[in-house]
Write a protein that holds these residues in place. Sequence first.
Motif, PDB file in Angstrom:
ATOM      1  N   LYS A  55      42.569  32.808  41.252  1.00 29.74           N
ATOM      2  CA  LYS A  55      43.433  32.290  42.318  1.00 29.74           C
ATOM      3  C   LYS A  55      44.855  32.796  42.110  1.00 29.74           C
ATOM      4  O   LYS A  55      45.513  33.207  43.055  1.00 29.74           O
ATOM      5  CB  LYS A  55      43.415  30.761  42.335  1.00 29.74           C
ATOM      6  CG  LYS A  55      42.243  30.182  43.068  1.00 29.74           C
ATOM      7  CD  LYS A  55      42.428  28.696  43.249  1.00 29.74           C
ATOM      8  CE  LYS A  55      41.318  28.149  44.110  1.00 29.74           C
ATOM      9  NZ  LYS A  55      41.460  26.711  44.323  1.00 29.74           N
ATOM     10  N   GLN A  56      45.342  32.723  40.882  1.00 25.61           N
ATOM     11  CA  GLN A  56      46.614  33.340  40.518  1.00 25.61           C
ATOM     12  C   GLN A  56      46.266  34.649  39.811  1.00 25.61           C
ATOM     13  O   GLN A  56      45.344  34.689  39.002  1.00 25.61           O
ATOM     14  CB  GLN A  56      47.427  32.458  39.562  1.00 25.61           C
ATOM     15  CG  GLN A  56      47.898  31.163  40.171  1.00 25.61           C
ATOM     16  CD  GLN A  56      46.830  30.076  40.143  1.00 25.61           C
ATOM     17  OE1 GLN A  56      45.922  30.112  39.331  1.00 25.61           O
ATOM     18  NE2 GLN A  56      46.934  29.124  41.040  1.00 25.61           N
ATOM     19  N   GLN A  57      47.010  35.705  40.100  1.00 22.70           N
ATOM     20  CA  GLN A  57      46.659  37.005  39.531  1.00 22.70           C
ATOM     21  C   GLN A  57      47.205  37.215  38.128  1.00 22.70           C
ATOM     22  O   GLN A  57      46.880  38.208  37.486  1.00 22.70           O
ATOM     23  CB  GLN A  57      47.121  38.125  40.457  1.00 22.70           C
ATOM     24  CG  GLN A  57      46.296  38.140  41.736  1.00 22.70           C
ATOM     25  CD  GLN A  57      46.649  39.324  42.597  1.00 22.70           C
ATOM     26  OE1 GLN A  57      47.781  39.460  43.037  1.00 22.70           O
ATOM     27  NE2 GLN A  57      45.666  40.174  42.831  1.00 22.70           N
ATOM     28  N   THR A  58      48.025  36.308  37.643  1.00 19.75           N
ATOM     29  CA  THR A  58      48.499  36.354  36.262  1.00 19.75           C
ATOM     30  C   THR A  58      48.381  34.965  35.661  1.00 19.75           C
ATOM     31  O   THR A  58      48.354  33.965  36.381  1.00 19.75           O
ATOM     32  CB  THR A  58      49.969  36.821  36.158  1.00 19.75           C
ATOM     33  OG1 THR A  58      50.789  35.912  36.879  1.00 19.75           O
ATOM     34  CG2 THR A  58      50.151  38.231  36.675  1.00 19.75           C
ATOM     35  N   THR A  59      48.329  34.920  34.345  1.00 19.78           N
ATOM     36  CA  THR A  59      48.302  33.639  33.647  1.00 19.78           C
ATOM     37  C   THR A  59      49.206  33.721  32.427  1.00 19.78           C
ATOM     38  O   THR A  59      49.419  34.802  31.878  1.00 19.78           O
ATOM     39  CB  THR A  59      46.872  33.235  33.227  1.00 19.78           C
ATOM     40  OG1 THR A  59      46.897  31.906  32.714  1.00 19.78           O
ATOM     41  CG2 THR A  59      46.290  34.177  32.195  1.00 19.78           C
ATOM     42  N   LYS A 129      46.268  27.467  30.679  1.00 22.90           N
ATOM     43  CA  LYS A 129      45.594  26.532  31.580  1.00 22.90           C
ATOM     44  C   LYS A 129      44.305  27.175  32.081  1.00 22.90           C
ATOM     45  O   LYS A 129      44.100  28.379  31.940  1.00 22.90           O
ATOM     46  CB  LYS A 129      46.497  26.132  32.742  1.00 22.90           C
ATOM     47  CG  LYS A 129      46.963  27.282  33.588  1.00 22.90           C
ATOM     48  CD  LYS A 129      47.909  26.785  34.667  1.00 22.90           C
ATOM     49  CE  LYS A 129      48.440  27.950  35.476  1.00 22.90           C
ATOM     50  NZ  LYS A 129      49.373  27.524  36.498  1.00 22.90           N
ATOM     51  N   SER A 130      43.461  26.366  32.676  1.00 24.56           N
ATOM     52  CA  SER A 130      42.201  26.878  33.230  1.00 24.56           C
ATOM     53  C   SER A 130      42.489  27.805  34.409  1.00 24.56           C
ATOM     54  O   SER A 130      43.447  27.594  35.150  1.00 24.56           O
ATOM     55  CB  SER A 130      41.311  25.726  33.701  1.00 24.56           C
ATOM     56  OG  SER A 130      40.938  24.938  32.601  1.00 24.56           O
ATOM     57  N   ILE A 131      41.644  28.798  34.556  1.00 26.40           N
ATOM     58  CA  ILE A 131      41.806  29.772  35.640  1.00 26.40           C
ATOM     59  C   ILE A 131      40.601  29.648  36.564  1.00 26.40           C
ATOM     60  O   ILE A 131      39.459  29.719  36.106  1.00 26.40           O
ATOM     61  CB  ILE A 131      41.865  31.206  35.073  1.00 26.40           C
ATOM     62  CG1 ILE A 131      42.983  31.315  34.041  1.00 26.40           C
ATOM     63  CG2 ILE A 131      42.029  32.210  36.180  1.00 26.40           C
ATOM     64  CD1 ILE A 131      42.900  32.550  33.195  1.00 26.40           C
ATOM     65  N   GLN A 132      40.879  29.453  37.849  1.00 27.04           N
ATOM     66  CA  GLN A 132      39.801  29.347  38.827  1.00 27.04           C
ATOM     67  C   GLN A 132      39.634  30.667  39.553  1.00 27.04           C
ATOM     68  O   GLN A 132      40.597  31.417  39.741  1.00 27.04           O
ATOM     69  CB  GLN A 132      40.107  28.236  39.820  1.00 27.04           C
ATOM     70  CG  GLN A 132      40.163  26.871  39.180  1.00 27.04           C
ATOM     71  CD  GLN A 132      40.516  25.796  40.189  1.00 27.04           C
ATOM     72  OE1 GLN A 132      40.820  26.077  41.340  1.00 27.04           O
ATOM     73  NE2 GLN A 132      40.470  24.554  39.754  1.00 27.04           N
ATOM     74  N   LYS A 133      38.409  30.941  39.957  1.00 28.33           N
ATOM     75  CA  LYS A 133      38.122  32.181  40.674  1.00 28.33           C
ATOM     76  C   LYS A 133      38.599  32.054  42.127  1.00 28.33           C
ATOM     77  O   LYS A 133      38.474  31.003  42.742  1.00 28.33           O
ATOM     78  CB  LYS A 133      36.620  32.464  40.635  1.00 28.33           C
ATOM     79  CG  LYS A 133      36.260  33.824  41.168  1.00 28.33           C
ATOM     80  CD  LYS A 133      34.841  34.192  40.825  1.00 28.33           C
ATOM     81  CE  LYS A 133      34.592  35.593  41.318  1.00 28.33           C
ATOM     82  NZ  LYS A 133      33.793  36.362  40.418  1.00 28.33           N
ATOM     83  N   ALA A 134      39.149  33.140  42.651  1.00 29.34           N
ATOM     84  CA  ALA A 134      39.593  33.158  44.043  1.00 29.34           C
ATOM     85  C   ALA A 134      38.372  33.182  44.962  1.00 29.34           C
ATOM     86  O   ALA A 134      37.310  33.671  44.581  1.00 29.34           O
ATOM     87  CB  ALA A 134      40.468  34.383  44.295  1.00 29.34           C
ATOM     88  N   ASN A 135      38.544  32.706  46.186  1.00 29.73           N
ATOM     89  CA  ASN A 135      37.416  32.705  47.112  1.00 29.73           C
ATOM     90  C   ASN A 135      37.133  34.141  47.574  1.00 29.73           C
ATOM     91  O   ASN A 135      37.985  35.027  47.470  1.00 29.73           O
ATOM     92  CB  ASN A 135      37.639  31.726  48.275  1.00 29.73           C
ATOM     93  CG  ASN A 135      38.698  32.188  49.244  1.00 29.73           C
ATOM     94  OD1 ASN A 135      38.717  33.343  49.666  1.00 29.73           O
ATOM     95  ND2 ASN A 135      39.582  31.271  49.624  1.00 29.73           N
ATOM     96  N   PRO A 136      35.940  34.409  48.084  1.00 29.00           N
ATOM     97  CA  PRO A 136      35.536  35.776  48.448  1.00 29.00           C
ATOM     98  C   PRO A 136      36.456  36.439  49.475  1.00 29.00           C
ATOM     99  O   PRO A 136      36.682  37.647  49.412  1.00 29.00           O
ATOM    100  CB  PRO A 136      34.131  35.608  49.016  1.00 29.00           C
ATOM    101  CG  PRO A 136      33.633  34.317  48.460  1.00 29.00           C
ATOM    102  CD  PRO A 136      34.825  33.462  48.242  1.00 29.00           C
ATOM    103  N   ILE A 140      38.324  40.045  48.979  1.00 30.96           N
ATOM    104  CA  ILE A 140      38.161  41.157  49.925  1.00 30.96           C
ATOM    105  C   ILE A 140      39.537  41.625  50.405  1.00 30.96           C
ATOM    106  O   ILE A 140      39.809  42.826  50.478  1.00 30.96           O
ATOM    107  CB  ILE A 140      37.261  40.742  51.109  1.00 30.96           C
ATOM    108  CG1 ILE A 140      35.820  40.543  50.623  1.00 30.96           C
ATOM    109  CG2 ILE A 140      37.316  41.771  52.235  1.00 30.96           C
ATOM    110  CD1 ILE A 140      34.900  39.901  51.626  1.00 30.96           C
ATOM    111  N   TRP A 141      40.425  40.678  50.721  1.00 31.98           N
ATOM    112  CA  TRP A 141      41.779  41.044  51.170  1.00 31.98           C
ATOM    113  C   TRP A 141      42.516  41.835  50.089  1.00 31.98           C
ATOM    114  O   TRP A 141      43.160  42.839  50.374  1.00 31.98           O
ATOM    115  CB  TRP A 141      42.549  39.785  51.551  1.00 31.98           C
ATOM    116  CG  TRP A 141      43.960  40.087  51.947  1.00 31.98           C
ATOM    117  CD1 TRP A 141      45.077  39.852  51.236  1.00 31.98           C
ATOM    118  CD2 TRP A 141      44.383  40.722  53.150  1.00 31.98           C
ATOM    119  NE1 TRP A 141      46.179  40.290  51.907  1.00 31.98           N
ATOM    120  CE2 TRP A 141      45.774  40.835  53.108  1.00 31.98           C
ATOM    121  CE3 TRP A 141      43.716  41.208  54.279  1.00 31.98           C
ATOM    122  CZ2 TRP A 141      46.527  41.405  54.110  1.00 31.98           C
ATOM    123  CZ3 TRP A 141      44.475  41.777  55.290  1.00 31.98           C
ATOM    124  CH2 TRP A 141      45.852  41.876  55.204  1.00 31.98           C
TER     125      TRP A 141
END
Length: 148
Positions: A55-59, A129-136, A140-141
Motif C-alpha cells: 500500500k505504501q511503496q516504502t517502509t 510496522k506491518s506492510i499490507q499488499k496494495a489492491n490489484p 496495475i496503475w
Amino acid sequence: MTVILGARNNSATDPARFIQTKKLLTTVLSKQTPIKIAKQSRIAGASEGRVPDGKQQTTRLVNQKTTWVWVPKGVTRQQIKGKYVKQPKKITAPEKKGKQVATANLVYDHHFMKYLNTFSKTVNLVTSKSIQKANPFVLIWRALTRLF
C-alpha cells in the motif's frame, strides 16, 4: 577482564598488573564514550526499504535490538550513520512487523564502530510496522505509469 602483557611479575602479590590495568582503563574512558543505539530506532543512511507491491511503496527500517558502541568523545548519536552490508532489494507485501530485511554497519565519519556487548560487526534492520499488499487496481496503475 584485561590481559596485560609485559608488566613485571616479581611475585603473586606484585601489583604491577593491576596498576597497568588501571592505566589502560583510565586511558580508554578518558578518550572514548559508549553510545546506546536503542531498539526500534532509525539509523540514518539505512532507514528505508522499497515495497513495490505494498500500500505504501516504502517502509521505515529500524534497529532490531539495543546495541552499544564505543566512539571517541565528542561524537554524538546523530553523527552515527548506517552503511548497508546486505541492502534490501525489494520487500514483498504482505509482511509482518519486525521482519529482518537488511543488515548494516554503523559508521561515523567513515570510521567503523567498536562494539560493546556483542561481537557482531553488523546490526539487523527490521520493518517498523506491518506492510499490507496494495489492491490489484493500484498495482496495475503503477505498472502502467512505469511504462510511460
